[in-house]
Design a protein around this motif. Structure first.
Motif, PDB file in Angstrom:
ATOM      1  N   ASN A 249       0.787  -1.234   0.000  1.00 48.61           N
ATOM      2  CA  ASN A 249       0.000   0.000   0.000  1.00 48.61           C
ATOM      3  C   ASN A 249       0.815   1.278   0.000  1.00 48.61           C
ATOM      4  O   ASN A 249       0.251   2.357  -0.147  1.00 48.61           O
ATOM      5  CB  ASN A 249      -0.925   0.026   1.224  1.00 48.61           C
ATOM      6  N   VAL A 250       2.127   1.201   0.186  1.00 48.42           N
ATOM      7  CA  VAL A 250       3.008   2.358   0.382  1.00 48.42           C
ATOM      8  C   VAL A 250       2.638   3.060   1.693  1.00 48.42           C
ATOM      9  O   VAL A 250       3.429   3.109   2.626  1.00 48.42           O
ATOM     10  CB  VAL A 250       2.968   3.349  -0.799  1.00 48.42           C
ATOM     11  N   ALA A 251       1.412   3.611   1.750  1.00 50.57           N
ATOM     12  CA  ALA A 251       0.919   4.283   2.954  1.00 50.57           C
ATOM     13  C   ALA A 251      -0.581   4.434   2.805  1.00 50.57           C
ATOM     14  O   ALA A 251      -1.135   4.191   1.735  1.00 50.57           O
ATOM     15  CB  ALA A 251       1.584   5.651   3.118  1.00 50.57           C
ATOM     16  N   THR A 252      -1.232   4.850   3.867  1.00 49.57           N
ATOM     17  CA  THR A 252      -2.657   5.154   3.740  1.00 49.57           C
ATOM     18  C   THR A 252      -2.862   6.661   3.759  1.00 49.57           C
ATOM     19  O   THR A 252      -1.930   7.427   4.001  1.00 49.57           O
ATOM     20  CB  THR A 252      -3.483   4.437   4.821  1.00 49.57           C
ATOM     21  N   THR A 253      -4.080   7.073   3.499  1.00 49.68           N
ATOM     22  CA  THR A 253      -4.422   8.471   3.265  1.00 49.68           C
ATOM     23  C   THR A 253      -3.923   9.428   4.346  1.00 49.68           C
ATOM     24  O   THR A 253      -4.235   9.261   5.524  1.00 49.68           O
ATOM     25  CB  THR A 253      -5.943   8.636   3.122  1.00 49.68           C
ATOM     26  N   ARG A 254      -3.201  10.443   3.926  1.00 53.12           N
ATOM     27  CA  ARG A 254      -2.691  11.432   4.880  1.00 53.12           C
ATOM     28  C   ARG A 254      -3.810  12.327   5.425  1.00 53.12           C
ATOM     29  O   ARG A 254      -3.883  12.550   6.643  1.00 53.12           O
ATOM     30  CB  ARG A 254      -1.596  12.267   4.218  1.00 53.12           C
ATOM     31  N   PRO A 255      -4.699  12.856   4.584  1.00 49.63           N
ATOM     32  CA  PRO A 255      -5.802  13.654   5.146  1.00 49.63           C
ATOM     33  C   PRO A 255      -6.673  12.845   6.100  1.00 49.63           C
ATOM     34  O   PRO A 255      -7.120  13.369   7.133  1.00 49.63           O
ATOM     35  CB  PRO A 255      -6.597  14.082   3.904  1.00 49.63           C
ATOM     36  N   GLY A 256      -6.923  11.578   5.780  1.00 54.52           N
ATOM     37  CA  GLY A 256      -7.726  10.738   6.662  1.00 54.52           C
ATOM     38  C   GLY A 256      -7.072  10.537   8.014  1.00 54.52           C
ATOM     39  O   GLY A 256      -7.737  10.566   9.063  1.00 54.52           O
ATOM     40  N   GLN A 257      -5.753  10.342   8.010  1.00 50.82           N
ATOM     41  CA  GLN A 257      -5.042  10.186   9.277  1.00 50.82           C
ATOM     42  C   GLN A 257      -5.100  11.465  10.110  1.00 50.82           C
ATOM     43  O   GLN A 257      -5.280  11.429  11.331  1.00 50.82           O
ATOM     44  CB  GLN A 257      -3.580   9.815   9.017  1.00 50.82           C
ATOM     45  N   TYR A 258      -4.946  12.580   9.440  1.00 44.84           N
ATOM     46  CA  TYR A 258      -4.992  13.872  10.128  1.00 44.84           C
ATOM     47  C   TYR A 258      -6.358  14.069  10.787  1.00 44.84           C
ATOM     48  O   TYR A 258      -6.458  14.473  11.955  1.00 44.84           O
ATOM     49  CB  TYR A 258      -4.729  14.978   9.109  1.00 44.84           C
ATOM     50  N   ALA A 259      -7.422  13.769  10.037  1.00 50.55           N
ATOM     51  CA  ALA A 259      -8.772  13.947  10.559  1.00 50.55           C
ATOM     52  C   ALA A 259      -9.055  12.966  11.686  1.00 50.55           C
ATOM     53  O   ALA A 259      -9.698  13.315  12.684  1.00 50.55           O
ATOM     54  CB  ALA A 259      -9.791  13.775   9.437  1.00 50.55           C
ATOM     55  N   ALA A 260      -8.596  11.727  11.543  1.00 53.71           N
ATOM     56  CA  ALA A 260      -8.794  10.729  12.595  1.00 53.71           C
ATOM     57  C   ALA A 260      -8.091  11.160  13.888  1.00 53.71           C
ATOM     58  O   ALA A 260      -8.633  11.003  14.989  1.00 53.71           O
ATOM     59  CB  ALA A 260      -8.286   9.365  12.138  1.00 53.71           C
ATOM     60  N   LEU A 261      -6.888  11.713  13.754  1.00 50.60           N
ATOM     61  CA  LEU A 261      -6.148  12.179  14.929  1.00 50.60           C
ATOM     62  C   LEU A 261      -6.897  13.300  15.632  1.00 50.60           C
ATOM     63  O   LEU A 261      -7.056  13.283  16.867  1.00 50.60           O
ATOM     64  CB  LEU A 261      -4.755  12.661  14.507  1.00 50.60           C
ATOM     65  N   ARG A 262      -7.386  14.255  14.865  1.00 52.19           N
ATOM     66  CA  ARG A 262      -8.124  15.354  15.493  1.00 52.19           C
ATOM     67  C   ARG A 262      -9.368  14.833  16.191  1.00 52.19           C
ATOM     68  O   ARG A 262      -9.705  15.267  17.301  1.00 52.19           O
ATOM     69  CB  ARG A 262      -8.489  16.402  14.443  1.00 52.19           C
ATOM     70  N   SER A 263     -10.041  13.885  15.552  1.00 46.11           N
ATOM     71  CA  SER A 263     -11.245  13.325  16.148  1.00 46.11           C
ATOM     72  C   SER A 263     -10.939  12.561  17.434  1.00 46.11           C
ATOM     73  O   SER A 263     -11.676  12.657  18.429  1.00 46.11           O
ATOM     74  CB  SER A 263     -11.947  12.414  15.146  1.00 46.11           C
ATOM     75  N   LEU A 264      -9.851  11.804  17.434  1.00 46.71           N
ATOM     76  CA  LEU A 264      -9.462  11.093  18.643  1.00 46.71           C
ATOM     77  C   LEU A 264      -9.239  12.063  19.799  1.00 46.71           C
ATOM     78  O   LEU A 264      -9.636  11.804  20.939  1.00 46.71           O
ATOM     79  CB  LEU A 264      -8.182  10.292  18.393  1.00 46.71           C
ATOM     80  N   ARG A 265      -8.605  13.174  19.508  1.00 47.84           N
ATOM     81  CA  ARG A 265      -8.246  14.124  20.560  1.00 47.84           C
ATOM     82  C   ARG A 265      -9.430  14.947  21.060  1.00 47.84           C
ATOM     83  O   ARG A 265      -9.457  15.361  22.222  1.00 47.84           O
ATOM     84  CB  ARG A 265      -7.154  15.061  20.050  1.00 47.84           C
TER      85      ARG A 265
END
Length: 366
Positions: A249-265
């Motif tokens: 996969n190389v990596a997964t979505t950067r915007p999705g990770q950013y949004a998930a992090l904000r939501s977690l916090r």
């Protein structure tokens, strides 16, 4: 090698082609709102500098991995952020098999169909153990099935499709079975926020080097399209998992990770409790109507699925299509989940039309 396409796609396509309105209860796509912080994170991301649209670190944004690690009581170096929990399970099962310990993967019956599919894709051999009528797994049955050929034991708690939640004593015993047979317990815990019983126990609490835990944000954040999951590996298994993830996969979505992090916090626990209350109401409405239809059914302790059996009407694909055409309700055939529930249907309670769907089923079977 030929791979069998899961029946989900066939049923959804059949329902889409129907000449009437159909209530979709096929897949676990939450219909409620994602956390506001998730939306805010995606909006904010759109205005970031151009370098934020480049490849992220392959194993995930450092801040997200650290947040996950802190919440799960592990080291951030044990965490790989994946393309949904589906890839997390693939990496975990692959890592278990490539140790050369054994090519057999113990799965439950009934089973989420993607696990046996991944087993075949990875060159493993499926071995099934039946759960009881409530979906609970007896560790003694797993212990009897395990052997030197066992590479992995894959469990899902809270469970899809039965709704069972495995208590502490079950999880502890499964860890013991894995350790005794030098196998890997793969614990898929993607429905952990939908424990309605209060008995959920994560495999991570046992600090075993024979456990891999997978999870993600598709269900807990009502965002199956976000494609952000993760796996927590023992330190001695992490390196090859990182390499496979990078190659696949190389990596997964950067915007999705950013949004998930904000939501977690920023997401208040009240968000998750409100969704659990919504599910409790839907379960009650749906099962009340199943009572009226004279059906036998499971009452989920967790996740958001109900399995139902109607006398004289087996859970075949043909009868699923009949329910679509004649009742206007699309569920999944029990045969899709293994041999033991072949005369059952599975319905996902992720539609605001749960009460209407139950009424249609009751009318069809009266």
């Amino acid at each position: 090698m030929e791979y069998e396409t899961p029946l989900f796609f066939h049923v959804m396509e059949y329902a889409d082609r129907a000449d009437r309105d159909v209530i979709d209860m096929v897949s676990g796509n939450p219909d409620w709102e994602p956390p506001e912080a998730l939306r805010d994170g995606l909006r904010e991301y759109a205005d970031l500098e151009p370098d934020r649209f480049e490849y992220p670190p392959s194993d995930g944004l450092r801040e997200l991995r650290e947040e996950i690690a802190a919440r799960r009581g592990v080291d951030a170096e044990q965490v790989i952020v994946t393309n949904g929990t589906g890839e997390a399970n693939y990496l975990a099962m692959a890592r278990a098999l490539e140790r050369g310990r054994g090519d057999e993967i113990i799965l439950t019956d009934p089973v989420y169909p993607y696990y046996p599919g991944k087993t075949t894709m990875l060159g493993g051999t499926q071995r099934f153990v039946e759960t009881d009528e409530d979906g609970q797994l007896d560790p003694a049955v797993v212990r009897e099935a395990a052997s030197e050929e066992t590479g992995a034991i894959v469990v899902n708690t809270p469970n899809n499709p039965t709704g069972a939640v495995y208590p502490e004593e079950t999880m502890e015993a499964l860890v013991d079975v894995a350790e005794a047979n030098d196998a890997i317990l793969v614990s898929d815990e993607v429905y952990d926020h939908f424990d309605l019983s209060g008995t959920f126990s994560s495999a991570l609490r046992y600090e075993s080097d024979h456990c891999i835990v997978t999870n993600g944000f598709s269900k807990s954040m009502a965002s199956t399209g976000l494609r952000v999951g993760y796996a927590v590996f023992p330190e001695h298994l992490i390196e090859n998992a990182r390499s496979r993830h990078m190659l696949v996969n190389v990596a997964t979505t950067r915007p999705g990770q950013y949004a998930a992090l904000r939501s977690l916090r920023e997401t208040n626990p009240a968000y998750h409790e409100a969704n659990r209350e919504l599910l409790r109401d839907r379960i009650a409405a749906f099962t009340d109507a199943l009572d009226a239809a004279g059906a036998e059914y499971t009452t989920p302790e967790g996740s958001f699925y109900v399995m139902a059996r109607f006398e004289g009407f087996d859970g075949s694909l043909e009868n699923v299509e009949r329910l679509i055409d004649e009742a206007g309700v699309a569920g999944m055939p029990g045969e899709a989940f293994g041999d033991s529930r072949g005369d059952w249907f599975r319905f996902a309670l992720v539609t605001p039309q749960v009460t209407e769907a139950a009424s249609r089923l009751a009318a069809f079977f009266e």
